[in-house]
Design a protein around this motif. Structure first.
Motif, PDB file in Angstrom:
ATOM      1  N   ASN A   1       0.823  -1.220   0.000  1.00  0.00           N
ATOM      2  CA  ASN A   1       0.000   0.000   0.000  1.00  0.00           C
ATOM      3  C   ASN A   1       0.855   1.267   0.000  1.00  0.00           C
ATOM      4  OD1 ASN A   1      -2.320  -1.602   0.126  1.00  0.00           O
ATOM      5  ND2 ASN A   1      -2.329  -1.593   2.361  1.00  0.00           N
ATOM      6  N   PRO A   2       1.749   1.397  -0.969  1.00  0.00           N
ATOM      7  CA  PRO A   2       2.680   2.542  -0.954  1.00  0.00           C
ATOM      8  C   PRO A   2       1.999   3.887  -1.111  1.00  0.00           C
ATOM      9  CG  PRO A   2       2.771   1.431  -3.074  1.00  0.00           C
ATOM     10  CD  PRO A   2       1.921   0.573  -2.183  1.00  0.00           C
ATOM     11  N   GLU A   3       0.861   3.924  -1.799  1.00  0.00           N
ATOM     12  CA  GLU A   3       0.239   5.211  -2.100  1.00  0.00           C
ATOM     13  C   GLU A   3      -0.291   5.914  -0.854  1.00  0.00           C
ATOM     14  OE1 GLU A   3       0.676   6.455  -4.961  1.00  0.00           O
ATOM     15  OE2 GLU A   3       1.491   4.584  -5.771  1.00  0.00           O
ATOM     16  N   ASP A   4      -0.590   5.153   0.199  1.00  0.00           N
ATOM     17  CA  ASP A   4      -1.136   5.768   1.415  1.00  0.00           C
ATOM     18  C   ASP A   4      -0.162   6.771   2.014  1.00  0.00           C
ATOM     19  OD1 ASP A   4      -3.314   4.184   1.040  1.00  0.00           O
ATOM     20  OD2 ASP A   4      -2.831   2.730   2.599  1.00  0.00           O
ATOM     21  N   ASP A   5       1.094   6.339   2.209  1.00  0.00           N
ATOM     22  CA  ASP A   5       2.084   7.238   2.808  1.00  0.00           C
ATOM     23  C   ASP A   5       2.499   8.338   1.839  1.00  0.00           C
ATOM     24  OD1 ASP A   5       2.072   6.031   5.224  1.00  0.00           O
ATOM     25  OD2 ASP A   5       3.902   4.871   4.945  1.00  0.00           O
ATOM     26  N   LEU A   6       2.549   8.033   0.544  1.00  0.00           N
ATOM     27  CA  LEU A   6       2.899   9.065  -0.436  1.00  0.00           C
ATOM     28  C   LEU A   6       1.842  10.164  -0.454  1.00  0.00           C
ATOM     29  CD1 LEU A   6       4.163   6.799  -3.367  1.00  0.00           C
ATOM     30  CD2 LEU A   6       5.557   8.195  -1.832  1.00  0.00           C
ATOM     31  N   LYS A   7       0.588   9.763  -0.344  1.00  0.00           N
ATOM     32  CA  LYS A   7      -0.500  10.741  -0.304  1.00  0.00           C
ATOM     33  C   LYS A   7      -0.418  11.575   0.972  1.00  0.00           C
ATOM     34  CE  LYS A   7      -5.546  11.107  -0.488  1.00  0.00           C
ATOM     35  NZ  LYS A   7      -6.828  10.339  -0.578  1.00  0.00           N
ATOM     36  N   ARG A   8      -0.103  10.925   2.101  1.00  0.00           N
ATOM     37  CA  ARG A   8       0.036  11.657   3.366  1.00  0.00           C
ATOM     38  C   ARG A   8       1.156  12.685   3.269  1.00  0.00           C
ATOM     39  NH1 ARG A   8      -1.014  10.586   9.004  1.00  0.00           N
ATOM     40  NH2 ARG A   8      -1.910   8.564   8.472  1.00  0.00           N
ATOM     41  N   LEU A   9       2.274  12.308   2.689  1.00  0.00           N
ATOM     42  CA  LEU A   9       3.397  13.234   2.545  1.00  0.00           C
ATOM     43  C   LEU A   9       2.991  14.459   1.734  1.00  0.00           C
ATOM     44  CD1 LEU A   9       6.363  10.774   1.846  1.00  0.00           C
ATOM     45  CD2 LEU A   9       6.223  12.380   3.751  1.00  0.00           C
ATOM     46  N   ARG A  10       2.303  14.229   0.599  1.00  0.00           N
ATOM     47  CA  ARG A  10       1.908  15.344  -0.259  1.00  0.00           C
ATOM     48  C   ARG A  10       0.925  16.276   0.449  1.00  0.00           C
ATOM     49  NH1 ARG A  10       0.940  10.996  -3.860  1.00  0.00           N
ATOM     50  NH2 ARG A  10       2.730  10.566  -5.210  1.00  0.00           N
ATOM     51  N   ASN A  11      -0.033  15.679   1.152  1.00  0.00           N
ATOM     52  CA  ASN A  11      -1.076  16.499   1.783  1.00  0.00           C
ATOM     53  C   ASN A  11      -0.568  17.251   3.007  1.00  0.00           C
ATOM     54  OD1 ASN A  11      -2.862  15.568  -0.119  1.00  0.00           O
ATOM     55  ND2 ASN A  11      -3.784  14.017   1.188  1.00  0.00           N
ATOM     56  N   VAL A  12       0.207  16.577   3.844  1.00  0.00           N
ATOM     57  CA  VAL A  12       0.607  17.160   5.130  1.00  0.00           C
ATOM     58  C   VAL A  12       1.793  18.110   4.988  1.00  0.00           C
ATOM     59  CG1 VAL A  12       1.434  16.635   7.458  1.00  0.00           C
ATOM     60  CG2 VAL A  12      -0.294  15.172   6.388  1.00  0.00           C
ATOM     61  N   PHE A  13       2.731  17.774   4.108  1.00  0.00           N
ATOM     62  CA  PHE A  13       3.965  18.559   4.018  1.00  0.00           C
ATOM     63  C   PHE A  13       4.064  19.346   2.717  1.00  0.00           C
ATOM     64  CE2 PHE A  13       4.926  14.824   6.726  1.00  0.00           C
ATOM     65  CZ  PHE A  13       5.133  15.507   7.905  1.00  0.00           C
ATOM     66  N   ALA A  14       2.924  19.759   2.178  1.00  0.00           N
ATOM     67  CA  ALA A  14       2.902  20.510   0.919  1.00  0.00           C
ATOM     68  C   ALA A  14       3.706  21.811   1.023  1.00  0.00           C
ATOM     69  CB  ALA A  14       1.458  20.817   0.523  1.00  0.00           C
ATOM     70  N   ARG A  15       3.739  22.390   2.218  1.00  0.00           N
ATOM     71  CA  ARG A  15       4.453  23.665   2.419  1.00  0.00           C
ATOM     72  C   ARG A  15       5.947  23.541   2.150  1.00  0.00           C
ATOM     73  NH1 ARG A  15       3.456  24.731   8.674  1.00  0.00           N
ATOM     74  NH2 ARG A  15       1.500  23.702   8.158  1.00  0.00           N
ATOM     75  N   TRP A  16       6.489  22.334   2.289  1.00  0.00           N
ATOM     76  CA  TRP A  16       7.931  22.123   2.111  1.00  0.00           C
ATOM     77  C   TRP A  16       8.255  21.400   0.800  1.00  0.00           C
ATOM     78  CZ3 TRP A  16       7.932  19.814   7.683  1.00  0.00           C
ATOM     79  CH2 TRP A  16       7.892  20.854   8.612  1.00  0.00           C
TER      80      TRP A  16
END
Length: 399
Positions: A113-128
């Motif tokens: 389920n790699p997309e779960d963490d990749l999606k979290r990274l994009r959504n949560v850390f978009a500022r960086w």
């Protein structure tokens, strides 16, 4: 202890873990130190004075030579009254470029389920996302933590940090990025490891079972009535329902008696179910820990699966559901007059009942597929007889 810190030294017994932490100081570069923890974690550190310390990175992420060169560069900055990482964090690809590129490719090849963490990274850390990998600092992360805590729970925030930490660990370890690991310098969030567990009381379980039975009878009756209407109009009848109105009841019964996670429940196939031996094999490809698990089926779980197999038809998966049971589950709870119960709480119900019956925690851990013993300690308080027996011994010792 003083030694020349080299890759050869790292392979010797001299710097293998001991019961207590210890350090090895380099013989040529003053302040360059290797710190060894009892856990096996070995870290390159640059010490300056009595209390000044800069963490360079871990063994495995950095070679001894790379760590030494990094220590020289950091020391040069400090000697010139500059922040330690000046000029060492700049340049290189951005966090977003690395996350969407090499890291995403690596994760899809190596993680479930790699997309779960990749999606979290994009959504949560978009500022960086456009910030170079080497320019993220622990101070920036600490400020983010304070703002994030106003939006989500502490557990959610720690999962966010773990995602970001995983990205940096992989950047340094696999892709050899010459950057520090900023998340390691940030203190982990303190979490309650033994929160109150939501599970079904005896009265709630009785109402839930009655509601499932009523629901099945209604749906079976509706199917019979509908087929009568079809036959009168010379239309093809739908398959006859045997014991269950649909997948919901057998799914609930299997969950309550096996403790499967939802993703495991919807991922198992009939090839994983051995009704003769009453054994369910949860394949590694669908488990959270990526380890296969063998769960014995009690009589209720085996009977539910056997009856459901007769009704389910030719589907390969036991429960071929691609979304969730949310609508049906919510309606079932309303019918049973039960509030505040998630589907995942059926897993807690499974573990709680085992503990209440005196099953050892380590057996519960094995059956439920928890990776660490610490995860099942949350259920320890549900074995009241042993705890009461323990404190009652104090009365026996009174003079």
């Amino acid at each position: 202890m003083k030694r020349a810190i080299t890759d050869t030294l790292l392979r010797r017994t001299t710097c293998q873990p001991r019961p207590k932490p210890f350090e090895i100081s380099d013989t040529t570069l003053r302040g360059f130190t290797l710190r060894i923890q009892p856990s096996g974690v070995r870290t390159f550190v640059l010490r300056r004075g009595q209390s000044g310390r800069v963490t360079l990175g871990r063994v495995g992420e950095l070679t001894a030579l790379t760590a030494r060169n990094l220590a020289v560069a950091v020391l040069n900055n400090l000697n010139n009254d500059l922040p330690p990482w000046t000029g060492l964090r700049s340049g290189g690809e951005s966090i977003g470029d690395f996350a969407d590129g090499p890291y995403a490719t690596w994760r899809r090849a190596n993680r479930r389920n790699p997309e779960d963490d990749l999606k979290r990274l994009r959504n949560v850390f978009a500022r960086w996302w456009k910030l170079p990998l080497g320019q993220l600092t622990p101070e920036m992360i600490e400020r983010w933590k304070n703002a994030r805590l106003a939006e989500v729970s502490r557990a959610t925030m720690q999962r966010d940090l773990d995602c970001l930490s995983g990205l940096y660990t992989r950047a340094i370890k696999t892709f050899r990025k010459p950057i520090p690991h900023p998340v390691r310098e940030v203190e982990r969030v303190k979490l309650d490891r033994r929160p109150k567990i939501r599970y079904l009381s005896a009265a709630e379980e009785k109402r839930l079972r009655a509601a499932m039975s009523e629901r099945d009878k209604e749906r079976i009756a509706a199917r019979e009535s509908g087929n009568g209407w079809r036959l009168e109009r010379h239309r093809r009848a739908l398959p006859r329902l045997r014991l269950y109105g649909d997948h919901l009841t057998p799914a609930v019964l299997v969950s309550m008696n096996t403790g499967l996670r939802f993703s495991e429940l919807t991922g198992i196939t009939w090839a994983d179910v051995d009704l003769r031996q009453k054994m369910l094999t949860v394949p590694a490809s669908i488990t959270k820990t990526q380890q296969s698990r063998h769960v014995p089926l009690n009589s209720e779980a085996a009977s539910a699966l056997r009856n459901w197999k007769k009704q389910a038809g030719d589907s390969q998966r036991v429960f071929p559901i691609d979304t969730s049971f949310k609508t049906a589950w919510k309606a079932l709870l309303s019918r049973a007059e039960i509030s505040g119960l998630r589907w995942h709480d059926l897993r807690h119900h499974f573990a709680s009942r085992l503990v209440q019956k005196g099953v050892p925690l380590n057996t519960v851990r094995d059956l439920g597929g928890w990776q660490s013993y610490e995860m099942v300690l949350r259920y320890a308080h549900l074995a009241p007889d042993e705890r009461r027996k323990a404190v009652s011994t104090l009365m026996e010792a009174r003079p």
